[in-house]
Scaffold this active site. Structure first.
Site, PDB file in Angstrom:
ATOM      1  CB  CYS A 389      -1.123  -0.462   1.353  1.00  0.00           C
ATOM      2  SG  CYS A 389      -2.393   1.051   1.054  1.00  0.00           S
ATOM      3  CG  HIS A 515      -4.035  -3.548   2.809  1.00  0.00           C
ATOM      4  ND1 HIS A 515      -3.115  -3.404   3.600  1.00  0.00           N
ATOM      5  CD2 HIS A 515      -4.863  -2.631   2.183  1.00  0.00           C
ATOM      6  CE1 HIS A 515      -2.711  -1.538   4.166  1.00  0.00           C
ATOM      7  NE2 HIS A 515      -3.975  -1.183   2.853  1.00  0.00           N
ATOM      8  CD  GLU A 517      -1.724  -6.205   4.817  1.00  0.00           C
ATOM      9  OE1 GLU A 517      -2.286  -5.911   5.419  1.00  0.00           O
ATOM     10  OE2 GLU A 517      -0.567  -6.695   3.716  1.00  0.00           O
TER      11      GLU A 517
END
Length: 570
Positions: A389, A515, A517
């Site tokens: 990001c 993102h 994750e």
């Protein structure tokens, strides 16, 4: 009929209600049940999206763009329960909905009160999650809904939620509801004994509200004797087998489901709710923990971020690194480094010797130059780099300045007068003024460039990933960046938005606008995190076993909150 489990906490906050709820969901899924997860938060903010990570940890984003509590990350990592905006409600959302109904005249001029109007709204959102769109599409019954109540019993903020779940059992029948309460059983070193009184008081407060816990999960540092368990059972009015000991896990949070399984929590839940299910199979989970305990190698990763000193600010990133370590047979030694410290002390001093560098997302100008300096160091020293990001935007700024020669290149988020706005708001965003109105939120597709690191990691041509950001790569600078060696490894399907950049001259220099994750699990590491750690392992092997300049031997357990801080991720 759908069964409902309500998880509450007492004595102190941060007992692990989220982890416990996620673990219960996982155990019930492994018994073949269809499970849905939900978190009800007592704070008045409409959602966590505008809250500082220092206040509430990371903002966890769902596929549908909902900005939610970080506990929903635990739910997704432990279970396959589909999560939507109905999976997380706050006091602010509940009151906002009731006030909107009152403004529309839906209450026909009645006095709007906490009981019944607020409590009815809370009960309606609990019912809603048990009838979600996924279940409707599959024409299936949701067997169990697990609803975690945020906060601590005794707090004024939680009272409407506790009253609502008290009423809920009256509405659907007590045989369809089960209350699990987490408490703390502290160990007093001076007296050399565990104290059960805090648990008794906490359960007493619940019973005053009208809720009798069915199961107590007692967090403790020391084993709870049978005598103490009998005392808790007697004074809390529950059976002895329903007093579950849950000792702290020094090794890994992924031990929690197995610990609860060993205490027969899932069997007890099924017995009390009248659910006939087979025994769960957790062999893959046991193998996962074996891999954690017996790594083939060890790599050191520096995470340079704005909120590095706050453990929960990058919670999903730390977990995703752990998952990638498992996938590569590597133990991750993680340093959390404040980007402001890189500005003050220099990248060479703080980053020398690491096997990989990750720069996460964030908002605001503080620490930006430290991130840019860290990225330059990783690029020039050929250290594997992964930007996420804002980390990607800082990588574009760094390359624009130091490779393309665009002096003063910056993002208009931080310098509106920059001569070279390589990161900016796009034209259709500039007319929106509401907070969050300019955000790209939720799952969106990315088309991958053939032959890139990213395409090799994903092993596919197109992926969908979750976004949470405002600013984009300025398309007017695309060609100039490409001419100086930057590769656009991923774009939106129409090519208008840059989603992934790479620097092919570097062993592993990958940065993404989204993102990743949020889609990593312990049993299925995210491909880009797995690729990053694989590159870090190769980097470590290439430089041999030279000792790290910031040896963990120099740190003690008392230094856990210092920055930089090196820890064993596992």
């Amino acid at each position: 009929m759908t069964k409902h489990i309500f998880v509450t906490g007492g004595v102190v906050s941060s007992l692990g209600k989220g982890l416990t709820s996620a673990s219960v969901g996982m155990l019930l899924e492994r018994r073949g049940l269809s499970v849905r997860m939900q978190k009800l938060d007592p704070y008045i903010n409409v959602d966590p999206g505008t809250m500082s990570p220092y206040q509430h940890g990371e903002v966890y984003v769902l596929d549908d763009g909902s900005e939610t509590d970080l506990d929903l990350g635990h739910y997704e990592r432990f279970t396959s329960s589909p999560l939507t905006r109905d999976s997380n409600y706050t006091t602010g959302q509940i009151y906002q909905s009731v006030i909107n109904k009152e403004r529309r005249g839906e209450f026909l001029g009645k006095t709007v009160q906490v009981i019944p109007h607020i409590t009815n709204e809370i009960k309606s959102v609990i019912h809603k999650v048990g009838k979600d769109s996924v279940a409707k599409e599959r024409d299936e019954q949701v067997d169990v809904v697990i609803t975690e109540i945020g906060g601590t019993v005794g707090d004024i903020e939680s009272l409407p939620f506790l009253e609502a779940i008290r009423q809920f059992a009256l509405d659907v029948g007590k045989e369809n509801c089960l209350y699990i309460h987490l408490t703390l059983v502290p160990y007093l070193k001076a007296a050399r004994e565990l104290k059960t009184k805090p648990t008794q008081h906490s359960v007493g407060q619940l019973r005053e509200i009208g809720i009798q816990p069915d199961i107590l999960i007692c967090r403790t540092e020391q084993p709870i004797s049978r005598e103490d368990r009998e005392k808790i059972a007697l004074f809390c009015n529950i059976s002895l087998d329903a007093v579950i000991e849950e000792r702290d896990k020094d090794f890994s949070i992924y031990e929690v489901p197995l610990s609860l399984l060993d205490n027969n929590l899932d069997g007890l839940i099924c017995e009390k709710l009248g659910l006939q299910t087979p025994e769960p199979d957790l062999e893959d989970w046991r193998n996962l923990l074996k891999r954690l305990r017996n790594p083939d190698c060890e790599v050191s990763i520096a995470v340079v971020g704005k909120y590095a000193e706050h453990r929960d600010a990058y919670k999903s990133i730390y977990e995703a690194l752990d998952h990638a370590g498992m996938a590569n047979g590597a133990q991750i030694r993680l340093a959390r480094i404040r980007s402001e410290d890189v500005e003050d002390e220099g990248a060479e001093k703080l980053l020398a010797g690491f096997d990989g560098l990750l720069v996460p997302g964030g908002f605001g100008e503080r620490g930006i130059e430290g991130k840019v300096a860290a990225i330059r160091y990783a690029r020039e020293k050929n250290i594997p780099f992964f930007g996420i990001c804002l980390g990607m935007q800082c990588a574009v700024v760094e390359i624009a300045r130091n490779v393309c020669g665009l002096e003063g290149a910056h993002s208009t988020e931080f310098d509106k007068e920059t001569r070279h706005p390589v990161i900016c708001l796009l034209d259709d965003q500039r007319t929106i003024t509401d907070m969050g109105g300019t955000m790209r939120l939720g799952t969106q597709p990315t088309k991958l460039a053939a032959g890139s690191h990213s395409a090799k990691s994903y092993a596919t041509e197109q992926v969908s990933e979750r976004h949470r950001h405002r600013y984009e790569v300025n398309n007017e600078y695309r060609e100039q960046l490409i001419e100086h060696g930057l590769s656009l490894a991923g774009t939106s399907p129409d090519g208008s938005l840059v989603e992934i950049i790479e620097f092919p001259a570097h062993p592993w220099f990958v940065a993404v606008q989204y993102h990743p994750e949020f889609q990593s699990k312990p049993t299925a590491a995210h491909p880009l995190f797995a690729g990053f750690i694989q590159a870090a392992v190769e980097h470590h092997q290439g430089r041999g076993d030279r000792p790290h300049e910031s040896s963990p031997d120099n740190l003690t357990s008392d230094e856990e909150d210092t920055v930089p801080f090196l820890r064993k991720a596992h």
